[in-house]
Design a protein around this motif. Structure first.
Motif, PDB file in Angstrom:
ATOM      1  N   SER B 130       0.943  -1.263  -0.003  1.00  0.00           N
ATOM      2  CA  SER B 130       0.084  -0.052  -0.049  1.00  0.00           C
ATOM      3  C   SER B 130       1.106   1.301  -0.064  1.00  0.00           C
ATOM      4  O   SER B 130       1.550   1.502   0.918  1.00  0.00           O
ATOM      5  CB  SER B 130      -0.812  -0.096   1.363  1.00  0.00           C
ATOM      6  N   VAL B 131       0.760   2.404  -0.980  1.00  0.00           N
ATOM      7  CA  VAL B 131       1.604   3.304  -1.270  1.00  0.00           C
ATOM      8  C   VAL B 131       0.696   4.549  -1.256  1.00  0.00           C
ATOM      9  O   VAL B 131      -0.214   4.465  -2.015  1.00  0.00           O
ATOM     10  CB  VAL B 131       2.656   2.957  -2.537  1.00  0.00           C
ATOM     11  N   LEU B 132       1.153   5.568  -0.475  1.00  0.00           N
ATOM     12  CA  LEU B 132       0.624   6.804  -0.573  1.00  0.00           C
ATOM     13  C   LEU B 132       0.598   7.339  -2.076  1.00  0.00           C
ATOM     14  O   LEU B 132       1.430   7.523  -2.577  1.00  0.00           O
ATOM     15  CB  LEU B 132       1.203   7.743   0.435  1.00  0.00           C
ATOM     16  N   THR B 133      -0.583   7.874  -2.575  1.00  0.00           N
ATOM     17  CA  THR B 133      -0.511   8.447  -4.055  1.00  0.00           C
ATOM     18  C   THR B 133       0.251   9.706  -3.980  1.00  0.00           C
ATOM     19  O   THR B 133       0.493  10.533  -3.095  1.00  0.00           O
ATOM     20  CB  THR B 133      -2.132   8.837  -4.422  1.00  0.00           C
ATOM     21  N   LEU B 134       0.582   9.927  -5.362  1.00  0.00           N
ATOM     22  CA  LEU B 134       1.221  11.301  -5.476  1.00  0.00           C
ATOM     23  C   LEU B 134       0.596  12.502  -5.083  1.00  0.00           C
ATOM     24  O   LEU B 134       0.961  13.296  -4.626  1.00  0.00           O
ATOM     25  CB  LEU B 134       1.888  11.330  -6.847  1.00  0.00           C
ATOM     26  N   ARG B 135      -0.695  12.452  -5.477  1.00  0.00           N
ATOM     27  CA  ARG B 135      -1.886  13.618  -4.812  1.00  0.00           C
ATOM     28  C   ARG B 135      -1.815  13.754  -3.481  1.00  0.00           C
ATOM     29  O   ARG B 135      -1.469  14.692  -3.107  1.00  0.00           O
ATOM     30  CB  ARG B 135      -2.870  12.912  -5.413  1.00  0.00           C
ATOM     31  N   ALA B 136      -1.543  12.611  -2.675  1.00  0.00           N
ATOM     32  CA  ALA B 136      -1.576  12.716  -1.228  1.00  0.00           C
ATOM     33  C   ALA B 136      -0.169  13.077  -0.590  1.00  0.00           C
ATOM     34  O   ALA B 136      -0.210  13.818   0.333  1.00  0.00           O
ATOM     35  CB  ALA B 136      -2.004  11.417  -0.511  1.00  0.00           C
ATOM     36  N   ILE B 137       0.684  12.697  -1.348  1.00  0.00           N
ATOM     37  CA  ILE B 137       2.147  12.902  -1.093  1.00  0.00           C
ATOM     38  C   ILE B 137       2.216  14.557  -1.146  1.00  0.00           C
ATOM     39  O   ILE B 137       2.705  15.142  -0.264  1.00  0.00           O
ATOM     40  CB  ILE B 137       3.044  12.322  -1.824  1.00  0.00           C
ATOM     41  N   ILE B 138       1.781  14.947  -2.348  1.00  0.00           N
ATOM     42  CA  ILE B 138       1.913  16.453  -2.431  1.00  0.00           C
ATOM     43  C   ILE B 138       0.864  17.069  -1.503  1.00  0.00           C
ATOM     44  O   ILE B 138       1.652  18.211  -0.777  1.00  0.00           O
ATOM     45  CB  ILE B 138       1.407  16.861  -3.962  1.00  0.00           C
ATOM     46  N   ALA B 139      -0.122  16.601  -0.991  1.00  0.00           N
ATOM     47  CA  ALA B 139      -0.861  17.218   0.010  1.00  0.00           C
ATOM     48  C   ALA B 139      -0.011  17.244   1.407  1.00  0.00           C
ATOM     49  O   ALA B 139      -0.020  18.249   2.272  1.00  0.00           O
ATOM     50  CB  ALA B 139      -2.272  16.762   0.297  1.00  0.00           C
TER      51      ALA B 139
END
Lengths: 76, 188
Positions: B130-139
């Motif tokens: 399970s990996v955090l999405t790039l969208r959520a990483i940006i947030a």
């Protein structure tokens, strides 16, 4: 580096964009200095390959850090 | 020496509930990046913390202390257990698989359950992570707002936008192919 000084907004957001807005944002990111061809090339690789590539690169960084050739930046 | 795959196998074996976040999450999703540690965002229940501790204990965890070598840090009287893990929002041990950041909360993310829609499954050497999405990483990075986070944002967004463009192109090609297929069926 001119792209940095002429851009006052922080580039790096994730709001939904139309295709046209996305193309414009990619142009801004390239002008800012992001190497889009490198980013595109990375997307052609599998996650495992990306991980292995990074792990293969790490020993050089770790050796440089141990030898003091890479240090955390300290403002002078 | 970083050995994330060994760590991930141990975590999978113990059925630890966690999400890969931070630099390694960016790297496996195609962002050009380097990091010194592996960041894990874990569900903070006692049962899950017990599983996490059990997995990490096999990797000889010790403290990371500025000014001390790893050998010197190994001599410190410290032991990883659920209490030690639970006493801090972020625990940063060194292990035989590399330096870890074990985080119980993420800037810009409400709680563990709130990221259900911000996770992607990424297969790494036969392990589904399970990996955090790039969208959520940006947030997350915008909320944390440290200099190194801000500096990484343009590269993360570039990868996100290129991914979106590829997905859109593939989706339109698929719908084009299906239209073509329909035409074939009708004409047959």
């Amino acid at each position: 580096m001119d792209g940095h000084s002429s851009t006052h907004t922080i580039l790096g957001s994730a709001e939904p964009l139309t295709a046209e807005q996305r193309a414009e944002r990619l142009r801004q990111l390239a002008a800012w200095g992001v190497d889009l061809s490198l980013s595109s090339a990375q997307l052609g690789k599998s996650p495992s390959a990306l991980l292995q590539e990074w792990l293969a690169f790490r020993p050089f960084v770790e050796a440089a850090q141990r030898e003091g050739r890479i240090r955390p930046h300290r403002p002078r | 020496m970083l050995n994330p795959l060994h760590l991930f196998r141990l975590l999978a074996r113990e059925e630890v509930e966690f999400v890969l976040v931070g630099g390694v999450a960016m790297i496996v999703q195609g962002v050009t990046h380097d990091t010194n540690d592996i960041d894990l965002y874990y569900r903070r229940t006692v049962a899950n913390m017990e599983r996490l501790v059990r997995a990490i204990l096999t990797l000889n965890p010790r403290l990371r202390v500025e000014g001390l070598t790893d050998d010197e840090a190994r001599l410190l009287p410290w032991h990883l257990d659920v209490q030690a893990l639970g006493s801090m929002e972020t625990l940063t041990p060194m292990t035989d698989a590399g330096a870890l950041d074990l985080v119980a909360s993420l800037s810009g993310i409400e709680d563990y359950d709130a990221i259900r829609d911000d996770i992607v499954d990424v297969e790494l050497d036969g392990i589904t992570m399970s990996v955090l999405t790039l969208r959520a990483i940006i947030a997350n990075k915008r909320a944390a707002a440290r200099d190194k986070n801000i500096a990484a944002l343009p590269r993360i967004e570039a990868t996100l936008r290129l991914r979106e463009a590829i997905a859109e192109r593939e989706s339109s090609q698929q719908s084009g192919a299906s239209d073509y297929g329909d035409t074939e069926t009708h004409s047959a």
